[in-house]
Design an enzyme around this catalytic site. Structure first.
Site, short mmCIF file in Angstrom:
data_model
loop_
_atom_site.label_atom_id
_atom_site.label_comp_id
_atom_site.label_asym_id
_atom_site.label_seq_id
_atom_site.Cartn_x
_atom_site.Cartn_y
_atom_site.Cartn_z
NE ARG A 73 -2.33 -1.27 3.53
CZ ARG A 73 -1.75 -0.52 4.45
NH1 ARG A 73 -1.77 0.81 4.37
NH2 ARG A 73 -1.14 -1.07 5.48
CE1 TYR A 201 0.18 -5.73 -1.80
CE2 TYR A 201 -0.93 -3.79 -0.92
CZ TYR A 201 -0.38 -5.06 -0.73
OH TYR A 201 -0.42 -5.63 0.51
CE LYS A 210 -6.92 -3.54 5.56
NZ LYS A 210 -5.79 -4.30 5.18
CG HIS A 230 -6.85 -3.25 10.12
ND1 HIS A 230 -5.54 -2.83 10.20
CD2 HIS A 230 -6.83 -4.24 9.19
CE1 HIS A 230 -4.78 -3.53 9.38
NE2 HIS A 230 -5.54 -4.41 8.76
CB SER A 252 -0.56 -3.69 7.88
OG SER A 252 -1.73 -2.93 7.65
CB CYS A 254 0.98 -6.58 13.78
SG CYS A 254 2.13 -5.25 13.38
CG ASP A 277 -7.30 -7.31 6.76
OD1 ASP A 277 -6.33 -7.13 7.52
OD2 ASP A 277 -7.55 -6.56 5.79
NE ARG A 374 -0.08 -8.48 2.17
CZ ARG A 374 -0.59 -8.27 3.38
NH1 ARG A 374 -1.67 -8.90 3.75
NH2 ARG A 374 -0.01 -7.44 4.22
P1 GTP Z 1 -2.22 -7.81 7.27
O1 GTP Z 1 -2.73 -8.83 6.33
O2 GTP Z 1 -1.14 -6.96 6.68
O3 GTP Z 1 -3.28 -6.97 7.90
O4 GTP Z 1 -1.40 -8.59 8.43
P2 GTP Z 1 -1.84 -9.49 9.67
O5 GTP Z 1 -2.11 -8.62 10.85
O6 GTP Z 1 -2.90 -10.44 9.27
O7 GTP Z 1 -0.48 -10.26 10.00
P3 GTP Z 1 -0.08 -11.81 9.79
O8 GTP Z 1 -0.88 -12.73 10.65
O9 GTP Z 1 -0.05 -12.09 8.34
O10 GTP Z 1 1.39 -11.79 10.36
C1 GTP Z 1 2.43 -11.04 9.79
C2 GTP Z 1 3.75 -11.50 10.29
O11 GTP Z 1 3.77 -11.37 11.72
C3 GTP Z 1 4.01 -12.98 9.98
O12 GTP Z 1 4.90 -13.10 8.93
C4 GTP Z 1 4.60 -13.53 11.24
O13 GTP Z 1 5.97 -13.73 11.07
C5 GTP Z 1 4.41 -12.47 12.31
N1 GTP Z 1 3.60 -13.01 13.42
C6 GTP Z 1 2.29 -13.34 13.42
N2 GTP Z 1 1.89 -13.81 14.62
C7 GTP Z 1 2.98 -13.78 15.41
C8 GTP Z 1 3.23 -14.13 16.77
O14 GTP Z 1 2.35 -14.55 17.52
N3 GTP Z 1 4.51 -13.94 17.22
C9 GTP Z 1 5.50 -13.44 16.43
N4 GTP Z 1 6.71 -13.30 16.95
N5 GTP Z 1 5.30 -13.12 15.13
C10 GTP Z 1 4.08 -13.28 14.64
C1 SPV Z 2 -2.86 -4.59 5.21
O1 SPV Z 2 -1.92 -3.96 4.72
O2 SPV Z 2 -3.34 -4.33 6.33
C2 SPV Z 2 -3.44 -5.74 4.48
C3 SPV Z 2 -3.09 -5.93 3.09
O3 SPV Z 2 -4.27 -6.45 5.01
S1 SPV Z 2 -3.92 -4.77 2.08
O4 SPV Z 2 -5.11 -5.40 1.56
O5 SPV Z 2 -3.02 -4.44 1.00
O6 SPV Z 2 -4.28 -3.60 2.84
MN MN Z 3 -4.79 -5.72 7.04
#
Ligand code: GTP
Ligand code: SPV
Ligand code: MN
Length: 596
Positions: A73, A201, A210, A230, A252, A254, A277, A374
């Protein structure tokens, strides 16, 4: 007579002059045809839109490589165009709607010449849900059209719901020439309209996500009395079979997707996934808070996803139920013709092509897959999908978790004293930035409720809206702050995370059920260590203590930063949040630093 929808599509066609107009019905047969077109005919940057991968281990897998400048983004190119700047607030880039439209009209003029215009009617939410919204996106890109089939409920039900009304959210998208100088994502909340140009993207181009389900919807929520957040949504089944539903906001990249599909490390607990999400939260007929996931797919971060960290997601990707599954900017195992990313199970393949198409080996100091590469996959492929996913009423939420990525200061888990204090916890949340957006990674910024890049109006008013919703709820959910990311002296994560996060969730569920106590600290209520089930985990006691350490001296700079952040919102900042701020400063023995 033409319906408002037909008229709108006609106007967009006159502006963009496509060679063909094609109305998508969202069927599998159509998706197969669009993928074929993306393999054989449509090109982006000289490359085919899709590349077919080996089906043996990854069913229905197709690869998409986006332009190297178009992999995340772009918050600096994203604008909220309310008639006045103050309504957009200091949290948003603002442009006058007239100026924005003039600029965008020039960019969109004739931009679809030689291309097909895809018209995508879709629902955000179950078509029968009173909380769902009907939308139409126009795009000139088959990757976007196919992705929208996975991420939303596309087709006839949306058209039926729109009928001859003009009550639908409009999104006009073109990938343009992918030149970042001609890339803008413009939101017109008052008109329920998004214009996005120059990016393919996800978050910039899949306008239901979003752009609509958060930026426009958050503004609709302000007007209509609900919240667009979110957040993931999940049910946790305890050993007795009781299911508790929670929602959790994390910025994002996290951990939302990982938490929403978590495989419990504690025996007897089972996770049911509803969303990973976005959550729309409405006050239900009984006065409780109900959540629906407006989406129907996952657009998830690939690197780090493995049988060890997220087995349910690997199973989801390996399920052949819903066509297709897309892999964007991952690396490729050329011998197997399969997707690959850093952190995937098994040995590192010998013959790897990185996300830009260059040969790669582990001795190189680059990443094979882009850190924000992704997968896009239907939620119906998910083995832990909750039976309630398609319930039009949504699920009643018992707890809201608000978190961020903080290597220090913020405890593993903390319960708010009450709703107002919980809202304060959310407003002051800071998080270290990630690769999900194009900016420097690892820098601390305030990201209230993980909504900083997604709130479609002044965040001061958003905080006020949260407070008001709490007042209207008969039984407000308990609010928690969480942080999986605290590090030790060597910079290593102390908490093992992933499936082990159930231990924190269990404490939360025990609190909701009134089964366990808590210890009061200046920041909030934390677990007595005896109440946190750490059985079978090998974390030394002093490290566990470190997860909860609160050092008032470390908080001096933090409080100053929070105060500065709040100050930006001027008269829009609710007095109740300042009260909470002052109370915290006082408890930490730093009341002098608070001006207000
Ligand atoms: P968006 O799709 O961008 O909104 O992200 P999200 O909040 O869904 O994050 P996602 O679950 O894809 O996690 C992103 C990264 O955070 C992963 O590559 C993991 O390495 C890391 N991660 C997720 N959960 C944990 C956790 O419990 N501990 C740690 N140390 N890392 C984590
Ligand atoms: C984020 O960035 O929080 C995502 C991926 O979940 S996007 O759809 O690109 O916003
Ligand atoms: Mn997200």
């Amino acid at each position: 007579m033409a319906t408002p929808l037909e008229k709108w599509v006609d106007e967009q066609a006159k502006l963009t002059t496509p060679d063909r107009i094609y109305w998508c019905n969202g069927s599998e047969e159509e998706a197969r045809r669009l993928v074929e077109i993306g393999i054989k005919e449509e090109k982006i940057n000289g490359l085919p839109v899709f590349q077919k991968l080996n089906d043996k281990h990854w069913p229905n897998a197709y690869f998409h490589r986006s332009h190297p400048t178009d992999v995340a983004r772009t918050e600096h190119l994203t604008f909220i165009c309310h008639p006045d700047k103050e309504t957009a607030g200091p949290n948003n880039n603002w442009m006058d709607p007239r100026e924005a439209k003039e600029k965008m009209t020039k960019l969109f003029s004739g931009c679809m010449k030689g291309r097909t215009m895809y018209v995508l009617p879709y629902m955000m939410g179950h078509p029968k849900s009173p909380y769902a919204k009907a939308c139409v996106q126009i795009t000139d890109n088959s990757y976007v059209a196919v992705s929208m089939r996975l991420m939303t409920r596309m087709g006839k039900e949306a058209l039926d719901r729109i009928g001859s009304s003009d009550d639908f959210v409009r999104g006009l998208h073109s990938i343009g020439d992918l030149n970042p100088d001609r890339r803008f994502i413009m939101h017109f909340p008052q008109e329920h309209l998004v214009w996005s140009f120059g990016s393919g993207y996800g978050g910039n181009a899949l306008l239901g996500k979003k752009c609509f389900a958060l930026r426009i919807a958050s503004y609709l929520g302000l007007k209509e009395g609900w919240l667009a957040e979110h957040m993931l949504i999940m049910g946790i089944e305890d050993p007795k079979g009781k299911i508790t539903y929670i929602a959790a906001a994390l910025p994002s990249a996290c951990g939302k997707t990982n938490l929403a599909l978590m495989q419990s490390a504690l025996p007897g607990y089972k996770i049911w996934t509803i969303g990973d999400d976005i959550a729309w939260l409405n006050i239900g007929p009984d006065g409780r808070l109900y959540a629906i996931n407006p989406e129907a797919g996952f657009f998830g971060v690939a690197p780090g996803t493995s049988l060890k960290t997220n087995p349910q997601m690997i199973k989801t990707l390996k399920n052949d139920k819903f066509f297709p599954t897309l892999y964007t900017n991952t690396a490729l195992d050329l011998d197997a013709n399969e997707p690959w990313w850093n952190g995937l199970d098994g040995a590192i393949p010998k013959n790897i092509e990185d996300w830009q198409g260059n040969p790669w080996n582990p001795s190189m100091d680059t990443k094979a897959a882009h850190p924000n590469s992704r997968f896009t996959v239907s939620i119906y492929n998910c083995p832990s999908l909750s039976n309630e996913f398609d319930n039009p009423a949504g699920v009643p939420i018992s707890a809201i978790l608000l978190g961020g990525r903080r290597s220090s200061l913020v405890p593993l888990v903390m319960e708010a004293f009450n709703w107002q204090h919980g809202v304060f916890l959310g407003t002051r949340t800071g998080s270290e930035t990630t690769a999900a957006a194009a900016h420097q990674v690892g820098v601390l910024r305030r990201d209230p409720m993980a909504m900083l890049p997604f709130c479609g109006y002044n965040m001061g008013d958003y905080f006020g809206h949260w407070l008001n919703i709490g007042k209207k709820l008969k039984q407000p959910p308990k609010i928690y702050s969480i942080n999986w990311f605290r590090t030790d002296e060597d910079g290593k994560f102390i908490w093992p995370g992933f499936g082990e996060n159930i231990r924190v969730i269990k404490w939360i569920i025990d609190r909701i059920g009134g089964k366990t106590g808590a210890k009061e600290t200046p920041l909030g209520l934390v677990p007595e260590l005896k109440d946190l089930d750490l059985s079978g985990l090998n974390i030394p006691q002093d490290k566990v203590k470190k997860l909860f350490a609160i050092d008032p001296s470390e908080w001096t700079a933090e409080l100053q930063d929070i105060e500065k952040y709040f100050g930006q919102f001027g008269s829009h900042m609710p007095e109740a949040i300042w009260q909470e701020y002052r109370a915290l400063a006082e408890k930490l023995g730093q009341s002098k630093s608070s001006k207000k």
